[in-house]
Design an enzyme around this catalytic site. Sequence first.
Site, PDB file in Angstrom:
ATOM      1  N   SER A 251       0.661  -1.163   0.067  1.00 14.61           N
ATOM      2  CA  SER A 251       0.118   0.077  -0.010  1.00 14.61           C
ATOM      3  C   SER A 251       0.638   1.405  -0.130  1.00 14.61           C
ATOM      4  CB  SER A 251      -0.916   0.000   1.150  1.00 14.61           C
ATOM      5  OG  SER A 251      -1.655   1.107   1.066  1.00 14.61           O
ATOM      6  N   ASP A 252       0.738   2.038  -1.007  1.00 13.79           N
ATOM      7  CA  ASP A 252       1.786   3.186  -1.290  1.00 13.79           C
ATOM      8  C   ASP A 252       1.333   4.201  -0.177  1.00 13.79           C
ATOM      9  OD1 ASP A 252       3.478   4.785  -2.583  1.00 13.79           O
ATOM     10  OD2 ASP A 252       2.392   4.739  -4.479  1.00 13.79           O
TER      11      ASP A 252
END
Length: 844
Positions: A602-603
């Site tokens: 998850s960025d």
Amino acid sequence: MSRQSPLFLAALALLFVSGFAALVYQVLWLRELGLLFGATAQAAAVTIAVFFAGIAAGGWFWGRLAARFERPLLVFGLLEIGVAATALLHFVLVDAYHALYPAFYALAGDNLALNTLLKAALAFTVLFPPAFLMGGTLPMMGQHLIRQPEDLGRTGSLLYALNTLGGASGAFAAAFILPLALGFAGAYLLAMGLDLLVGVAAVLLALRLGRLPAPTPADAGASRAAPARSVGTGFRRGLVWWLAFLSGFLTLAVEVLWTRMFAQVLQNSVYTYAVVLILFLAALAIGASLANRLAARRLDPVAVTAGLLALSGVALATTPFSFHAITDGLAYLGQDDGFVRYIVSVFVQAGAVMLLPAILLGALFPFLLRALERDDVIPGTAIGRLVAANTVGAILGALVAGFGMLALFGLWPSILMMAGGYLLLAVVTLGVHPLRHRLAWSAACASLLLPLLVVDSNQFNRLQLAPNERVLELVEGAHATAAATERDGHRLIRVNNFYRLGGTGAMDSERNQARIPLLLHPDPQSVFFLGMGTGITAGAAVDFPVAEITICELLPEVIHLAERHFNEPAKGLFDDERVRIRAEDGRNCLAGDRRQHDVIVSDLFTPWKAGTGNLYTVEHYEIVKSRLAEGGVFAQWLPLYQLSRQEFETIARTVASVFPQVVLWRGDMYPRGPIVALVAYGDETALPVEAVEANTLAMAAPGTDPEATLAALMRFYIGNIGDSGMLSNGPLNTDNRPVIEYGAPRTQRGEDDWFVGMDLARFYEALADAMPPGRDPYLEQLNDRQRGFVTAGLSYYRYVVLLSEGHEQAAQVFLEDFLERTPFDFAPDPASDDSAPTGWEAGR
């Protein structure tokens, strides 16, 4: 009924509360269906279109029946009770959709049309019934209160003003008060309770009043038989319906364009989006009040309508200039203001740009009721039909502006085109006047329109650029205005002027976001990236022998720019056959796709930006956990330079409430701009040392010492935060109570400190004391020397923090400890706060 009578005032109060509840519903529906459908422009458009379609259909249907009811106030009350009852179905239908969505998603696949159709079907099921009933409330109240044809314009505009003002109040409560005070479910139940209260009160009031005399004329059939005479100068009805339709089209198109305009200079949190909506609704209510005053003066409706149209066009045409002047060339508003002062400042400055134009825009629709004043008018029918025409136009205006004009013409030309549309409508409206008057008005409007045709919209700065920064490409699309820029040889992507999605200036840090979780898995085959940005992070996965790389990026404009300008630093990501990129909401992608992944990354997401808080909730992490393969690794990256310690701990608690194993890793060694990852596992596990050594060695240059590569990785390990006992009791971030989405905007405005520097270093030390490497079950397969690499990483971070604060002598002690524990030579650059060497890149 006298306007000062208690019964008249009570009816107005009921309509105000009805408008309040309606906007609370609308805000909550948009948010809830955004969670289900994804936070995309298409999903929002579907939700708004279905809601407005229900309002339009209800206005037309119930307005058509208005004359048949002897007690329209009673019907109003029953409609309000019906709204509360049908709104209750929301809970059942949304839960059912959560369960059925994977099957729908598998059926639709990548087919955008089928996907949109399925979403529209659910939105229709949830939204249309209550919206259809809402659409009948204004016509029924108008039928109850308007007793004479000549009162249609004056009283009808008053009802519209009160209802819209109630909506503005509801929008304020739904944004600033209710979510944190009651949670979204509680706020929704409150709106239902208000509708029920209004409905019961209206029913009791209607029963007390009994049957009122029918509006003049008493017999609708006789009215139709009698010759119709116009009130005032007369207005062709067909033109009135078209003006109502086009007014709705232009007004909602302008709202969409203004929202994008302010997105270039605002925080873009739930609060600032609400400010624009609240101001717009308040201006429409004031405009309706202006229409009420104009109707009371019995002025020529054709001349007033044409004048309102012309003035709206002129005022709207000034907004790019006033916006540019107030924002000093698109500078970020309220840079150093605290939260309360910032919100007040946004209200003031946004109001200075949009209030006058929006008031004029808002006066037109209710004043058209004055143009419908005829002897044979049925108040409820006239109001219902006018609402239907206006709302259908609003649906099309929002869609055309959001999905057509922004992409085809850009923001500023689109606003000027809308201004020209109002001026042209003013000319058309004058068609019922004598020729000489028509020619004079046409010449005046044409003279106003002429400057719009020669204005160079490029004079407005599209980006607030830093010194030596230049634009490589700018894209204006339905989702955002995005640009690829270059400065001092480094490229980056900007979204809506100020939001930066990374770039080539910090490639090691960006690549670490993929490398670290991939190195921790024994044999990663399927990798999922939630968010893409420049693609540099996902591009780091290309070096691994994975079978497939799936990427979901919300903004198609960003995908376009990344492919055109970042393919090389992304290691050919866009040419790799293993890569599948979808322009879709990441949470939505995971929820719909039943495939499981070995690694999910998850960025970094701006925590205060509207919608991103949904990516830090319990419900989202439960979706992630269900999509992890056995032994899978999930990495939630966090920008600590955009979070307070309290918010960091809230997110960490939330992750730990879903995953049994949560450890903390660094992505870099920056003292002021650090990022960390909450690395989570579906089961209790220990770091697979042999596999990790093999992975790191495969990434290193030939001949590199295996221990050196392991040391390079383990310096980024911080500690076992899940088992440390350091996550004190506190709230979890949930879809119902999104404390991050509503709390982070306040932190960003200076009400708390970022979790960086010495505060972060002390936290790392406390974590090491609470869970020393020697007692950490996650590190049980490491020997004592290898556990020392973790201590070396902590010493190095202490060194860079102390050095950044000017404590060179104290910093030297920690540097010496770092060097003593390091199995290869390293000479840090005192002028740089860059990370320690990654080891596996040495010699590459």
